[in-house]
Design a protein around this motif. Structure first.
Motif, mmCIF file in Angstrom:
data_model
loop_
_atom_site.group_PDB
_atom_site.id
_atom_site.type_symbol
_atom_site.label_atom_id
_atom_site.label_comp_id
_atom_site.label_asym_id
_atom_site.label_seq_id
_atom_site.Cartn_x
_atom_site.Cartn_y
_atom_site.Cartn_z
ATOM 1 N N ARG A 6 0.895 -1.381 -0.190
ATOM 2 C CA ARG A 6 0.255 0.037 -0.107
ATOM 3 C C ARG A 6 0.709 1.515 -0.551
ATOM 4 O O ARG A 6 1.471 1.549 1.180
ATOM 5 C CB ARG A 6 -0.746 0.281 1.575
ATOM 6 N N VAL A 9 1.962 8.629 -2.256
ATOM 7 C CA VAL A 9 2.544 9.717 -3.019
ATOM 8 C C VAL A 9 1.905 10.419 -2.792
ATOM 9 O O VAL A 9 1.271 11.351 -2.388
ATOM 10 C CB VAL A 9 2.133 9.348 -4.639
ATOM 11 N N SER A 16 5.140 13.006 -11.713
ATOM 12 C CA SER A 16 4.580 12.010 -11.264
ATOM 13 C C SER A 16 3.762 11.823 -12.222
ATOM 14 O O SER A 16 2.999 10.058 -12.168
ATOM 15 C CB SER A 16 3.208 12.822 -10.003
ATOM 16 N N LEU A 20 3.112 7.502 -11.614
ATOM 17 C CA LEU A 20 1.052 7.033 -11.669
ATOM 18 C C LEU A 20 0.702 5.706 -12.185
ATOM 19 O O LEU A 20 0.408 4.352 -12.075
ATOM 20 C CB LEU A 20 0.327 8.645 -11.333
ATOM 21 N N ILE A 23 2.546 2.732 -11.171
ATOM 22 C CA ILE A 23 1.169 2.283 -9.659
ATOM 23 C C ILE A 23 0.228 1.199 -10.242
ATOM 24 O O ILE A 23 -0.265 0.138 -10.141
ATOM 25 C CB ILE A 23 1.086 2.920 -8.950
ATOM 26 N N LYS A 24 -0.630 1.946 -11.420
ATOM 27 C CA LYS A 24 -1.549 1.189 -11.817
ATOM 28 C C LYS A 24 -1.264 -0.348 -12.835
ATOM 29 O O LYS A 24 -2.216 -1.433 -12.713
ATOM 30 C CB LYS A 24 -2.276 2.224 -12.502
ATOM 31 N N THR A 31 -1.089 -1.475 -4.499
ATOM 32 C CA THR A 31 -2.015 -0.011 -4.655
ATOM 33 C C THR A 31 -2.065 0.844 -4.238
ATOM 34 O O THR A 31 -1.185 1.380 -3.298
ATOM 35 C CB THR A 31 -3.327 -0.730 -4.225
ATOM 36 N N LEU A 32 -2.098 2.374 -4.618
ATOM 37 C CA LEU A 32 -2.138 3.368 -4.247
ATOM 38 C C LEU A 32 -3.280 3.912 -3.423
ATOM 39 O O LEU A 32 -4.433 3.989 -3.319
ATOM 40 C CB LEU A 32 -2.546 4.504 -5.619
ATOM 41 N N VAL A 35 -2.770 10.246 -1.513
ATOM 42 C CA VAL A 35 -1.640 11.202 -1.954
ATOM 43 C C VAL A 35 -2.079 12.476 -1.139
ATOM 44 O O VAL A 35 -2.161 12.689 -0.650
ATOM 45 C CB VAL A 35 -3.114 10.959 -3.233
ATOM 46 N N ALA A 47 -5.746 10.719 -7.692
ATOM 47 C CA ALA A 47 -6.618 9.731 -7.252
ATOM 48 C C ALA A 47 -7.759 9.723 -7.932
ATOM 49 O O ALA A 47 -8.518 8.317 -7.893
ATOM 50 C CB ALA A 47 -7.416 10.148 -5.882
ATOM 51 N N TRP A 50 -9.115 6.070 -9.005
ATOM 52 C CA TRP A 50 -8.549 4.736 -8.445
ATOM 53 C C TRP A 50 -9.407 4.275 -6.997
ATOM 54 O O TRP A 50 -10.529 5.881 -6.158
ATOM 55 C CB TRP A 50 -7.708 4.995 -7.271
ATOM 56 N N VAL A 53 -8.666 5.510 -2.364
ATOM 57 C CA VAL A 53 -7.418 6.543 -1.545
ATOM 58 C C VAL A 53 -7.725 7.119 -0.731
ATOM 59 O O VAL A 53 -8.535 8.630 -0.771
ATOM 60 C CB VAL A 53 -6.750 7.191 -3.708
#
Length: 354
Positions: A6, A9, A16, A20, A23-24, A31-32, A35, A47, A50, A53
């Motif tokens: 987990r 960011v 970024s 990002l 991460i996806k 997982t994000l 933020v 976010a 997602w 988040v």
């Protein structure tokens, strides 16, 4: 350790947009989770799309979130050490953007914090994570080109404005072309040789009034057994239509329209890297296959896998700390116009400069 990391960011600047998507893409193992940005609207936009988040405008508040296992820190260079150390003291693992810190002393403090708190510190030397680069290192370390004795590296590029306001101020960025791109080249050289240079001589100057730091640099590194490396870098190499003076417009550099070359010479042959996308071995192109299309995805996977597998990652903090020693020596050489041996006095002079 759980089967999914987990990640929080911190910072939503230009870089970024590369992190990002990584991460996806690695959604099966990371997982994000959060933020962190001073701008709540920017955090909300990042976010979007997602699930679940958490949004923070305060880093201190995010540090107290038990659902965050690790932080990805995307911050101005002068914030790398204080934010990383606070995160690690809170028991969080850290992937920090390059350069590791402003100087060796800050980097050493980061490594000590990681060791004292039993967490992982990895530096985002993202230019390692290309198949041609990895293959070149494998060939060097396996002795395919014999003993490596010379590396020549050249970067000729052109920009006329900084990508972020904090790039203008040496107190925030720690220089200019050396931390922005030299940190990649120096990391490769130290990685290839597997040791630090004995001496450093460098010249560096600034020709663009849009920033304080150096944009023209020549560096000579001497290693043991009369081995060496030479680096030439310029952010003034070229002009674009409509910007004949080189002082206006919106020109922000990428390697796609620059000259970026490295030649590694050994006793049995020569390797040639064109950017990070082509490797030539004694004049023949080498087919290289990477794990991912994006080097940022490969880099993040290395960080995440190291946590899941409880092992040390490539480009761990204690490994990259040596690059900070070299950078300190380079700046000391520039400021004194002298050959510098790598010793503790170098780091004291570098800290005083900043």
């Amino acid at each position: 350790m759980a089967n999914k990391i987990r990640l929080g960011v911190v910072g939503l600047g230009r870089v970024s947009s590369s992190h990002l998507p990584a991460i996806k893409e690695l959604g099966d193992k990371v997982t994000l989770q959060a933020v962190v940005s001073r701008d709540p609207d920017k955090a909300a936009r990042a976010a979007a799309g997602w699930d679940g988040v958490s949004l923070y405008t305060s880093f201190d508040d995010a540090l107290g979130d038990p659902a965050i296992d690790a932080f990805l820190l995307l911050l101005p260079h002068d914030l790398h050490a204080p934010y990383a150390i606070k995160a690690m003291e809170a028991g969080k693992h850290v992937l920090i953007e390059k350069p590791m810190a402003l100087n060796y002393s800050e980097g050493k403090g980061m490594v000590e914090a990681a060791e004292q708190n039993g967490v992982t510190l990895m530096v985002g030397q993202s230019r390692r994570f290309f198949a041609p680069v990895m293959t070149s290192i494998d060939k060097i370390h396996s002795g395919e080109i014999g003993e490596l004795f010379t590396i020549h590296a050249m970067l000729l590029a052109y920009i006329n404005k900084p990508a972020a306001d904090w790039w203008k101020d040496v107190k925030h960025i720690g220089g200019f072309i050396i931390p922005l791109w030299g940190s990649h080249i120096l990391d490769y050289i130290v990685w290839a040789y597997g040791e630090l240079p004995e001496t450093v001589y460098a010249q560096g100057y600034s020709h663009n009034p849009h920033w304080e730091g150096e944009d023209e640099v020549a560096i000579s590194l001497k290693f043991s057994r009369n081995r060496m490396a030479n680096v030439m870098m310029s952010f003034n190499a070229g002009r674009v239509p409509g910007d004949e003076e080189g002082l206006g417009g919106e020109r922000i550099w990428s390697t796609q329209d620059s000259v970026y070359l490295r030649y590694m010479t050994g006793t049995k042959g020569v390797l040639h890297l064109k950017d990070e996308h082509e490797l030539w071995d004694n004049g023949e192109k080498v087919e290289c296959w990477g794990k991912h299309a994006s080097n940022f995805t490969w880099q993040l996977e290395e960080f995440v896998d190291s946590l899941l597998e409880e092992r040390k990652p490539l480009a761990a903090g204690d490994e990259v700390l040596g690059v900070m020693r070299v950078m300190d020596a380079i700046f000391a050489s520039i400021s004194t116009n002298s050959v510098i041996r790598l010793d503790d006095d170098v780091h004291e002079r570098r800290e005083k400069r900043l």
